[in-house]
Scaffold this active site. Structure first.
Site, PDB file in Angstrom:
ATOM      1  N   ASN A  62       0.833  -1.203   0.000  1.00  0.00           N
ATOM      2  CA  ASN A  62       0.000   0.000   0.000  1.00  0.00           C
ATOM      3  C   ASN A  62       0.868   1.253   0.000  1.00  0.00           C
ATOM      4  O   ASN A  62       1.929   1.303   0.615  1.00  0.00           O
ATOM      5  CB  ASN A  62      -1.029   0.012   1.137  1.00  0.00           C
ATOM      6  N   GLU A  75      -3.207  -4.569  -2.834  1.00  0.00           N
ATOM      7  CA  GLU A  75      -3.756  -5.522  -3.809  1.00  0.00           C
ATOM      8  C   GLU A  75      -3.890  -4.872  -5.180  1.00  0.00           C
ATOM      9  O   GLU A  75      -3.621  -5.482  -6.213  1.00  0.00           O
ATOM     10  CB  GLU A  75      -5.131  -6.034  -3.352  1.00  0.00           C
TER      11      GLU A  75
HETATM   12  N1  THU Z   1      -5.283  -1.309   2.648  1.00  0.00           N
HETATM   13  C1  THU Z   1      -4.784  -2.183   1.728  1.00  0.00           C
HETATM   14  O1  THU Z   1      -3.651  -2.020   1.248  1.00  0.00           O
HETATM   15  N2  THU Z   1      -5.560  -3.210   1.354  1.00  0.00           N
HETATM   16  C2  THU Z   1      -6.817  -3.459   1.805  1.00  0.00           C
HETATM   17  O2  THU Z   1      -7.479  -4.356   1.323  1.00  0.00           O
HETATM   18  C3  THU Z   1      -7.344  -2.659   2.906  1.00  0.00           C
HETATM   19  C4  THU Z   1      -6.591  -1.446   3.257  1.00  0.00           C
HETATM   20  C5  THU Z   1      -4.469  -0.165   3.043  1.00  0.00           C
HETATM   21  C6  THU Z   1      -5.019   1.161   2.598  1.00  0.00           C
HETATM   22  C7  THU Z   1      -4.425   2.097   3.614  1.00  0.00           C
HETATM   23  O3  THU Z   1      -3.130   2.459   3.187  1.00  0.00           O
HETATM   24  C8  THU Z   1      -4.304   1.235   4.868  1.00  0.00           C
HETATM   25  O4  THU Z   1      -4.379  -0.102   4.439  1.00  0.00           O
HETATM   26  C9  THU Z   1      -5.376   1.499   5.910  1.00  0.00           C
HETATM   27  O5  THU Z   1      -6.644   1.423   5.364  1.00  0.00           O
END
Ligand code: THU
Length: 160
Positions: A62, A75
């Site tokens: 992320n 993802e």
């Molecule tokens: N996040 C992801 O990378 N994947 C997910 O499926 C849920 C949330 C990240 C987005 C943000 O940077 C952090 O987790 C908190 O929501």
């Protein structure tokens, strides 16, 4: 009127060591990729690793932004990277691991709704189910055999 029911099958593994060796490797890559997350605002790091039909692996983590909605989930970073680097190559498996610097996460962390929709686009197009494995920082792992198990009654191009 009919009352219908949707049934979701999933497999629960107690530890990563219960996975096949190939799946363990993929999850370990997701865990490594998680450590490259840029998550200074949420302190919540997610890593994703994708296995393609040509044997290549594509990772993502992320990436947050001071303008919060501009950030991107692990993802989607991974799947858009796979789609741009290897267009038309089918996605076989996706492994996801999440952790937080604020608390220990030992329960499986499922992909968010927006990521499910993004993954669905690829699964619908390739007509091959994508196996999805997800976990927290450690502990149990959930596996679903298809994105459809996480996003039933989904919206796709057939409606357009
Ligand atoms: N996040 C992801 O990378 N994947 C997910 O499926 C849920 C949330 C990240 C987005 C943000 O940077 C952090 O987790 C908190 O929501």
């Amino acid at each position: 009127m009919q009352k219908l029911q949707l049934i979701t099958d999933y497999i629960l593994f107690d530890t990563i060591f219960e996975l096949d060796i190939q799946d363990q490797k993929l999850m370990n890559l997701a865990i490594e990729s998680r450590k490259q997350a840029y998550a200074p605002y949420s302190n919540f790091s997610v890593g994703a690793a994708i296995l393609l039909n040509n044997g290549k692996i594509v990772i993502g983590s992320n990436q947050e932004n001071a303008a919060y909605p501009s950030g991107m989930c692990a993802e989607r970073v991974a799947i858009y990277s796979a789609g741009s680097k290897y267009p038309r190559v089918s996605i076989l498996k996706l492994a996801i691991s999440a952790s937080s610097s604020l608390k220990e996460i030992i329960q499986p962390v499922a992909p968010c709704g927006a990521c499910r929709q993004a993954i669905s686009e690829y699964e619908v197009n390739q007509n091959i189910p994508i196996e999805i494995f997800f976990m927290g920082e450690s502990g149990k792992i959930i596996k679903v055999n298809s994105l459809k198990d996480l996003l039933p009654l989904s919206f796709d191009k057939s409606f357009l």
